[in-house]
Design a protein around this motif. Sequence first.
Motif, PDB file in Angstrom:
ATOM      1  N   ILE A 144      21.298  -8.054   7.187  1.00 52.05           N
ATOM      2  CA  ILE A 144      20.954  -8.695   8.457  1.00 52.05           C
ATOM      3  C   ILE A 144      20.720 -10.193   8.256  1.00 52.05           C
ATOM      4  CG2 ILE A 144      19.220  -8.802  10.278  1.00 52.05           C
ATOM      5  CD1 ILE A 144      18.837  -5.788   9.916  1.00 52.05           C
ATOM      6  N   ILE A 145      20.016 -10.550   7.191  1.00 52.07           N
ATOM      7  CA  ILE A 145      19.747 -11.967   6.926  1.00 52.07           C
ATOM      8  C   ILE A 145      21.039 -12.729   6.691  1.00 52.07           C
ATOM      9  CG2 ILE A 145      18.681 -13.555   5.273  1.00 52.07           C
ATOM     10  CD1 ILE A 145      16.473 -11.467   4.889  1.00 52.07           C
ATOM     11  N   VAL A 146      21.971 -12.157   5.903  1.00 47.39           N
ATOM     12  CA  VAL A 146      23.245 -12.827   5.636  1.00 47.39           C
ATOM     13  C   VAL A 146      24.037 -13.030   6.921  1.00 47.39           C
ATOM     14  CG1 VAL A 146      25.468 -12.550   4.480  1.00 47.39           C
ATOM     15  CG2 VAL A 146      23.354 -12.046   3.241  1.00 47.39           C
ATOM     16  N   VAL A 147      24.068 -12.009   7.784  1.00 44.37           N
ATOM     17  CA  VAL A 147      24.802 -12.127   9.050  1.00 44.37           C
ATOM     18  C   VAL A 147      24.216 -13.239   9.911  1.00 44.37           C
ATOM     19  CG1 VAL A 147      25.354 -10.929  11.202  1.00 44.37           C
ATOM     20  CG2 VAL A 147      25.587  -9.727   9.023  1.00 44.37           C
ATOM     21  N   ALA A 153      25.540 -20.925  10.584  1.00 44.35           N
ATOM     22  CA  ALA A 153      26.504 -21.860  10.004  1.00 44.35           C
ATOM     23  C   ALA A 153      27.672 -22.104  10.956  1.00 44.35           C
ATOM     24  CB  ALA A 153      26.998 -21.318   8.659  1.00 44.35           C
ATOM     25  N   GLY A 154      28.141 -21.048  11.629  1.00 46.22           N
ATOM     26  CA  GLY A 154      29.220 -21.221  12.592  1.00 46.22           C
ATOM     27  C   GLY A 154      28.810 -22.090  13.764  1.00 46.22           C
ATOM     28  N   VAL A 155      27.585 -21.896  14.252  1.00 48.05           N
ATOM     29  CA  VAL A 155      27.103 -22.714  15.367  1.00 48.05           C
ATOM     30  C   VAL A 155      27.003 -24.182  14.959  1.00 48.05           C
ATOM     31  CG1 VAL A 155      25.109 -23.142  16.853  1.00 48.05           C
ATOM     32  CG2 VAL A 155      25.886 -20.792  16.462  1.00 48.05           C
TER      33      VAL A 155
END
Length: 217
Positions: A144-147, A153-155
């Motif tokens: 969950i943390i990685v997601v 990062a995408g934002v």
Amino acid sequence: MERFFLLVLSGCLGVSRVTADSLSPPFNVTIKEVKANSAVVSWDIPEGDPVIGFAITQQKKDVRMLRLIQEVNTTTRSCALWDLEEETDYIVHVQSVSMSGTSPLSEPLRFRTPKEAETQASKNEVTMEEVGQATQLRAGELIIIVVVLIMWAGVIALFCRQYDIIKDNEPNNNKDKAKNSSECSTPEHPTGGLLRSKFPKNNNNNNRLPSVNIIEV
């Protein structure tokens, strides 16, 4: 709550108890949490019986010595058996106690205590299962943390891209503004003011045209 313990050697000591004919014996007598030196016996009673306590008889199989545990002024439906011997067969009876006496004996319950080593092995198995469950929970939390980090990062990358596009378009907007400003200006008034209206002069005072005052901006 009052509890009495009586260790009886059958044939050497007699115990007299008054039987209450109105009481029914306990039912659903079961054993749980069986260990090498302890266990827990539980039971149910019929509704409406005037029960004030219980009496539990514990006896080794093929041995005449028994233990009597009596509890009064209680509504409990279980009792702990302790000081048992490992790898030993036991027989347990339960009776209801009222003001007029005790009920008949319940159906005999037989059980056997395990070895101490088996008890330790079962504890280790439970511990390993708990460790496995904890590991699975931690792995799920890490996923969950990685997601969430990837989404952030995408934002941030999308924001930086939009910012670069806006920054690149700023010089073109400045050029367009300067061009529009030059088109609105005149040679006489470069800043885009109003032109002065000029009228021909007439020497005739009678036909003098009204003068118009032009305010320059």
